[in-house]
Scaffold this motif. Structure first.
Motif, PDB file in Angstrom:
ATOM      1  N   GLN A 138       1.557 -16.671   4.868  1.00 18.13           N
ATOM      2  CA  GLN A 138       0.744 -16.173   5.983  1.00 18.13           C
ATOM      3  C   GLN A 138      -0.454 -15.381   5.469  1.00 18.13           C
ATOM      4  OE1 GLN A 138       3.634 -13.994   8.262  1.00 18.13           O
ATOM      5  NE2 GLN A 138       4.353 -15.806   9.376  1.00 18.13           N
ATOM      6  N   ARG A 139      -0.243 -14.569   4.443  1.00 16.88           N
ATOM      7  CA  ARG A 139      -1.344 -13.769   3.913  1.00 16.88           C
ATOM      8  C   ARG A 139      -2.338 -14.630   3.151  1.00 16.88           C
ATOM      9  NH1 ARG A 139      -0.401  -8.335   4.486  1.00 16.88           N
ATOM     10  NH2 ARG A 139       1.671  -7.924   5.331  1.00 16.88           N
ATOM     11  N   LEU A 140      -1.847 -15.637   2.451  1.00 19.95           N
ATOM     12  CA  LEU A 140      -2.745 -16.528   1.723  1.00 19.95           C
ATOM     13  C   LEU A 140      -3.574 -17.384   2.672  1.00 19.95           C
ATOM     14  CD1 LEU A 140      -0.371 -17.629  -1.177  1.00 19.95           C
ATOM     15  CD2 LEU A 140      -2.266 -16.011  -1.288  1.00 19.95           C
ATOM     16  N   GLN A 141      -2.986 -17.786   3.795  1.00 17.17           N
ATOM     17  CA  GLN A 141      -3.704 -18.609   4.759  1.00 17.17           C
ATOM     18  C   GLN A 141      -4.731 -17.804   5.544  1.00 17.17           C
ATOM     19  OE1 GLN A 141      -0.414 -20.162   6.975  1.00 17.17           O
ATOM     20  NE2 GLN A 141       0.197 -21.602   5.367  1.00 17.17           N
ATOM     21  N   ALA A 142      -4.588 -16.484   5.532  1.00 15.17           N
ATOM     22  CA  ALA A 142      -5.498 -15.630   6.305  1.00 15.17           C
ATOM     23  C   ALA A 142      -6.669 -15.119   5.480  1.00 15.17           C
ATOM     24  CB  ALA A 142      -4.717 -14.441   6.880  1.00 15.17           C
ATOM     25  N   ASP A 143      -6.876 -15.667   4.279  1.00 15.96           N
ATOM     26  CA  ASP A 143      -7.979 -15.208   3.435  1.00 15.96           C
ATOM     27  C   ASP A 143      -9.324 -15.366   4.146  1.00 15.96           C
ATOM     28  OD1 ASP A 143      -6.161 -14.605   1.545  1.00 15.96           O
ATOM     29  OD2 ASP A 143      -6.643 -16.249   0.178  1.00 15.96           O
ATOM     30  N   ALA A 144     -10.199 -14.409   3.889  1.00 17.28           N
ATOM     31  CA  ALA A 144     -11.496 -14.389   4.563  1.00 17.28           C
ATOM     32  C   ALA A 144     -12.425 -15.451   3.970  1.00 17.28           C
ATOM     33  CB  ALA A 144     -12.130 -13.004   4.421  1.00 17.28           C
ATOM     34  N   SER A 145     -13.357 -15.892   4.754  1.00 17.33           N
ATOM     35  CA  SER A 145     -14.388 -16.822   4.274  1.00 17.33           C
ATOM     36  C   SER A 145     -15.573 -16.026   3.743  1.00 17.33           C
ATOM     37  CB  SER A 145     -14.841 -17.735   5.413  1.00 17.33           C
ATOM     38  OG  SER A 145     -15.481 -16.962   6.420  1.00 17.33           O
ATOM     39  N   ALA A 146     -16.453 -16.713   3.013  1.00 20.42           N
ATOM     40  CA  ALA A 146     -17.622 -16.032   2.456  1.00 20.42           C
ATOM     41  C   ALA A 146     -18.514 -15.476   3.552  1.00 20.42           C
ATOM     42  CB  ALA A 146     -18.402 -17.010   1.579  1.00 20.42           C
ATOM     43  N   GLU A 147     -18.529 -16.127   4.715  1.00 23.24           N
ATOM     44  CA  GLU A 147     -19.394 -15.693   5.803  1.00 23.24           C
ATOM     45  C   GLU A 147     -18.969 -14.331   6.353  1.00 23.24           C
ATOM     46  OE1 GLU A 147     -18.061 -18.731   5.565  1.00 23.24           O
ATOM     47  OE2 GLU A 147     -19.908 -19.741   4.944  1.00 23.24           O
ATOM     48  N   PRO A 199     -16.383  -1.451   7.038  1.00 26.19           N
ATOM     49  CA  PRO A 199     -17.081  -0.792   8.152  1.00 26.19           C
ATOM     50  C   PRO A 199     -16.349   0.442   8.659  1.00 26.19           C
ATOM     51  CG  PRO A 199     -15.942  -2.754   8.931  1.00 26.19           C
ATOM     52  CD  PRO A 199     -15.787  -2.736   7.439  1.00 26.19           C
ATOM     53  N   HIS A 200     -15.134   0.694   8.182  1.00 26.42           N
ATOM     54  CA  HIS A 200     -14.369   1.865   8.643  1.00 26.42           C
ATOM     55  C   HIS A 200     -13.641   2.490   7.464  1.00 26.42           C
ATOM     56  CE1 HIS A 200     -10.634  -0.496   8.352  1.00 26.42           C
ATOM     57  NE2 HIS A 200     -11.327  -1.482   8.886  1.00 26.42           N
ATOM     58  N   ASP A 201     -13.155   3.709   7.653  1.00 23.98           N
ATOM     59  CA  ASP A 201     -12.395   4.385   6.597  1.00 23.98           C
ATOM     60  C   ASP A 201     -11.098   3.635   6.329  1.00 23.98           C
ATOM     61  OD1 ASP A 201     -14.346   6.293   6.518  1.00 23.98           O
ATOM     62  OD2 ASP A 201     -13.270   7.720   7.800  1.00 23.98           O
ATOM     63  N   LEU A 202     -10.694   3.635   5.070  1.00 20.76           N
ATOM     64  CA  LEU A 202      -9.503   2.900   4.662  1.00 20.76           C
ATOM     65  C   LEU A 202      -8.375   3.866   4.304  1.00 20.76           C
ATOM     66  CD1 LEU A 202     -11.104   0.176   2.351  1.00 20.76           C
ATOM     67  CD2 LEU A 202     -10.310  -0.104   4.711  1.00 20.76           C
ATOM     68  N   ASP A 235      -4.004   0.400   5.175  1.00 22.03           N
ATOM     69  CA  ASP A 235      -4.929  -0.736   5.157  1.00 22.03           C
ATOM     70  C   ASP A 235      -4.840  -1.488   3.828  1.00 22.03           C
ATOM     71  OD1 ASP A 235      -6.246  -0.172   7.730  1.00 22.03           O
ATOM     72  OD2 ASP A 235      -6.944   1.634   6.689  1.00 22.03           O
ATOM     73  N   ILE A 236      -4.565  -0.744   2.754  1.00 25.44           N
ATOM     74  CA  ILE A 236      -4.464  -1.334   1.418  1.00 25.44           C
ATOM     75  C   ILE A 236      -3.241  -0.746   0.726  1.00 25.44           C
ATOM     76  CG2 ILE A 236      -5.565  -1.572  -0.853  1.00 25.44           C
ATOM     77  CD1 ILE A 236      -8.260  -1.208   0.551  1.00 25.44           C
ATOM     78  N   LEU A 237      -2.441  -1.611   0.120  1.00 21.43           N
ATOM     79  CA  LEU A 237      -1.304  -1.164  -0.676  1.00 21.43           C
ATOM     80  C   LEU A 237      -1.472  -1.691  -2.093  1.00 21.43           C
ATOM     81  CD1 LEU A 237       1.509   0.116  -1.042  1.00 21.43           C
ATOM     82  CD2 LEU A 237       2.484  -2.114  -0.440  1.00 21.43           C
ATOM     83  N   LEU A 238      -1.461  -0.776  -3.047  1.00 21.63           N
ATOM     84  CA  LEU A 238      -1.528  -1.119  -4.468  1.00 21.63           C
ATOM     85  C   LEU A 238      -0.168  -0.867  -5.092  1.00 21.63           C
ATOM     86  CD1 LEU A 238      -2.914  -1.670  -7.214  1.00 21.63           C
ATOM     87  CD2 LEU A 238      -3.582   0.748  -7.228  1.00 21.63           C
ATOM     88  N   VAL A 239       0.391  -1.876  -5.763  1.00 20.26           N
ATOM     89  CA  VAL A 239       1.684  -1.737  -6.447  1.00 20.26           C
ATOM     90  C   VAL A 239       1.496  -2.095  -7.917  1.00 20.26           C
ATOM     91  CG1 VAL A 239       4.112  -2.403  -6.509  1.00 20.26           C
ATOM     92  CG2 VAL A 239       2.892  -2.385  -4.322  1.00 20.26           C
ATOM     93  N   ASP A 240       1.885  -1.184  -8.793  1.00 18.56           N
ATOM     94  CA  ASP A 240       1.780  -1.401 -10.237  1.00 18.56           C
ATOM     95  C   ASP A 240       3.143  -1.798 -10.803  1.00 18.56           C
ATOM     96  OD1 ASP A 240       0.633  -1.522 -12.728  1.00 18.56           O
ATOM     97  OD2 ASP A 240       0.571   0.643 -13.053  1.00 18.56           O
ATOM     98  N   GLU A 241       3.137  -2.352 -12.020  1.00 18.64           N
ATOM     99  CA  GLU A 241       4.354  -2.767 -12.730  1.00 18.64           C
ATOM    100  C   GLU A 241       5.214  -3.697 -11.875  1.00 18.64           C
ATOM    101  OE1 GLU A 241       4.866  -2.330 -15.797  1.00 18.64           O
ATOM    102  OE2 GLU A 241       3.598  -0.638 -16.379  1.00 18.64           O
ATOM    103  N   GLU A 271       0.244  -6.763   9.393  1.00 21.57           N
ATOM    104  CA  GLU A 271      -0.430  -8.018   9.066  1.00 21.57           C
ATOM    105  C   GLU A 271      -1.789  -7.788   8.422  1.00 21.57           C
ATOM    106  OE1 GLU A 271      -0.689 -10.644  12.351  1.00 21.57           O
ATOM    107  OE2 GLU A 271       1.479 -10.747  12.687  1.00 21.57           O
ATOM    108  N   HIS A 272      -2.478  -6.716   8.809  1.00 23.76           N
ATOM    109  CA  HIS A 272      -3.837  -6.505   8.306  1.00 23.76           C
ATOM    110  C   HIS A 272      -3.864  -5.878   6.916  1.00 23.76           C
ATOM    111  CE1 HIS A 272      -3.047  -2.361   9.666  1.00 23.76           C
ATOM    112  NE2 HIS A 272      -3.979  -2.013   8.789  1.00 23.76           N
TER     113      HIS A 272
END
Length: 620
Positions: free
Chosen positions: A142-151, A220-223, A292-298, A316-317
């Protein structure tokens, strides 16, 4: 074999007489298998009303493989082979693949059947792990299919931000080598799911700090950004690395962007919220994380169940960014998620993605095959800044992970300044020297900061806990030398927590040091909370711990030491593999010593860790 299974309502509460001969026979004939595997096989044969020898051993195998880290029993790897044999037990020989599949396919154990085991393609699962794999694959697709386009990207703003964050881009010509750090950052603009993979010193945290800044500068908004890692030590190292990278960025970007990147990271357990005595977490699909963003190391250390539970808790976002070394050991528990997803060598990017990156001034290789979807979510960092072209450790690491046994041994025995080979017959003498040179001075340090610095100058690493040259024997030997009175706690004693304890905020793998306090000189257990910050804990409040002069290689994932001595076992063992050796040797930043026999080394380098799962196929 009877044709009709029990319904769920008719599931037996105990073993029927039909499985007693199977169980008794298995105990007499099978070696190196646990009783729980045999009892489960007996119960599920009852449930399916199929007291057949081949089914009993198939289920026992599916349960047994989980303890070896596989999510399933991969039938082609077992078909026709004899397993669980020893000098006095003959083991069991599995059917040929075609016959075996025909037998299993006749049972109602397909994905849509309500059975405790699942046959799918050539894999036999316990249903719980089939569900984990299915759920994770669905989330990833689902996340791979929702990738944004260049536009959807403000190209002008993104290009300007990239040049600010990666100043060398503006100086490079069209024929220059790809800047994989800049590519990894820019690529994340288009992806809801990202993997940045690379070995030690390739700049993963340097890159991801700029990646986070790029996302903040173009949003466009705080993350709301969260960071996590599997262990407390890995989370601490991630936070320290990010803070250092932010310091380097100060003055190049505005403070608002810089402050949006967090300074702290949590363990995955703390992030999801542990509920005492339960497998579930506070954050799940009904109570997702606010990020909005999750970073996981190791990420190589994260097992299949934990990864699935993590994605359950993500909105989802949320943009997910994974960091890790796909060549390292996989998780201790079942699954090898990073290795399954990080296809090597990278087959190239899609034409659409290559075109989008071109608008940002970046060139990437195109996928050579149109049969499979190009892994646009994946970027490998390829240039190690820790191990340069003249580094013996860097050269050795590449040879080991490529399975070059004889060449790697020659490198070890070469005159490289950062490598030393110690033959097995010199082991005891050399270990005594290291104890006197590196461990005894810890207690003589002027203060706890110097003591911690001394502690991380050197570490003994072993593939196994048991044996004459295992962790337990070496730690006992060193304790006799440094703590002859056998005091339960002593100045300069290094300890490692072996269980999570959320009440005192200590987690499995955390390293501490016993040291007097500054007022009354009472011994306390001290743990680093930053570069020069420490928190004390009374020794009586410690959760379970080990004194840790020597560590298993598994326990060192997420850690680094100035010097490492890797002590090989006296005899060959199944646990020793190229991934284990690679993980151990890359813990060293400056020097690596290897103690052991040449044959043991070569056999270990030739042996690979093969984790069986269906995750890769499910995502494709």
């Amino acid at each position: 074999m009877t044709s009709q299974p029990h319904s769920v309502a008719d599931q037996p509460t105990g073993r029927q007489e039909t499985t007693q001969p199977l169980l008794a026979n298995a105990r007499q004939r099978l070696a190196n298998i646990q009783n729980i595997d045999l009892y489960l096989a007996a119960q599920l044969c009852d449930w399916l009303n199929c007291p057949e020898d081949w089914l009993f051993h198939s289920i026992a195998g599916a349960s047994h493989t989980l303890q070896q880290g596989h999510s399933c029993l991969y039938l082609p790897a077992w078909a026709g082979k004899t397993e669980w044999q020893s000098d006095d037990k003959p083991g069991y020989t599995f059917p040929a693949l075609e016959d075996w599949l025909a037998q299993l396919s006749a049972l109602p154990i397909g994905p849509d059947d309500n059975a405790p085991i699942v046959l799918e393609d050539d894999r036999l699962y316990l249903r719980r792990y089939w569900q984990f794999e299915q759920e994770l694959a669905t989330q990833l697709r689902q996340r791979l299919q929702a990738d944004a386009s260049a536009e959807a990207i403000d190209t002008k703003a993104a290009k300007a931000a990239l040049h600010t964050l990666f100043p060398a881009l503006a100086k490079k010509g069209a024929t220059a080598e790809p800047d994989w750090q800049a590519i990894a950052a820019a690529n994340a603009l288009f992806n809801g799911f990202n993997i940045i993979a690379g070995g030690p010193g390739t700049g993963k945290t340097y890159t991801v700090t700029r990646l986070l800044a790029l996302l903040a500068m173009t949003s466009p908004h705080d993350l709301n950004i969260l960071m996590a890692a599997p262990t407390g030590k890995a989370a601490q190292r991630l936070a320290e690395s990010i803070r250092d990278a932010k310091t380097d960025l100060a003055g190049s970007i505005d403070m608002l962007t810089l402050n949006s990147i967090p300074d702290e990271a949590k363990t995955l357990h703390r992030l999801l919220g542990v509920i005492p005595n339960r497998l579930d977490f506070r954050h799940n699909e009904r109570n997702p994380l606010d990020c909005d963003i999750l970073l996981v190391d190791e990420v190589s250390m994260v097992d299949l169940p934990m990864m699935t539970r993590l994605f359950r808790a993500l909105p989802e976002h949320t943009k997910v960014i994974f960091l890790g070394d796909a060549d390292q050991l996989p998780s201790v528990a079942a699954g090898s998620v990073l290795a399954d997803l990080a296809q090597r060598p990278h087959p190239g990017y899609s034409q659409q993605r290559a075109k989008a990156l071109k608008t940002l001034g970046l060139t990437v290789p195109l996928a050579t095959s149109s049969q499979l979807a190009a892994p646009n979510f994946l970027t490998f960092l390829q240039h190690s800044r820790r191990f340069g072209q003249h580094s013996g450790i860097g050269r050795l690491a590449n040879q080991v992970i490529n399975g070059e046994a004889e060449a790697s041994l020659a490198t070890l025995k070469s005159d490289a300044e950062d490598l030393a080979w110690i033959p097995a017959d010199k082991a005891q003498q050399q270990i005594s020297h290291w104890v006197d040179h590196w461990y005894r001075p810890i207690a003589d340090a002027a203060n706890k900061t110097d003591a911690f610095n001394a502690l991380f100058q050197f570490r003994l690493l072993c593939p196994a806990r048991v044996g004459p040259l295992g962790v337990e024997a070496l730690n006992e030997r060193i304790l006799k030398a440094l703590n002859p009175t056998r005091a339960p706690f002593f100045k300069g004693q290094p300890i490692m927590i072996t269980e999570n304890h959320y009440g005192v905020g200590l987690y499995n793998g955390d390293i501490g040091l016993i040291w007097p306090d500054d007022t009354k000189g009472h011994l306390m257990a001290w743990f680093q909370t930053g570069d020069s910050d420490y928190r004390p804990l009374a020794p009586g409040r410690l959760p379970r711990f080990d004194t840790v002069y020597a560590m298993t290689i598994h326990k060192t994932q997420g850690s680094e030491f100035e010097r490492v001595a890797m002590v090989l076992p006296e005899q060959a063992m199944g646990l020793l593999s190229r991934e284990l050796i690679y993980t151990g040797l890359t813990r060293a930043k400056r020097e690596l010593f290897v103690v052991g026999g040449e044959g043991i080394w070569c056999e270990g380098v030739r042996q690979r860790v093969a984790r069986h799962s269906g995750l890769k196929d499910q995502i494709r």
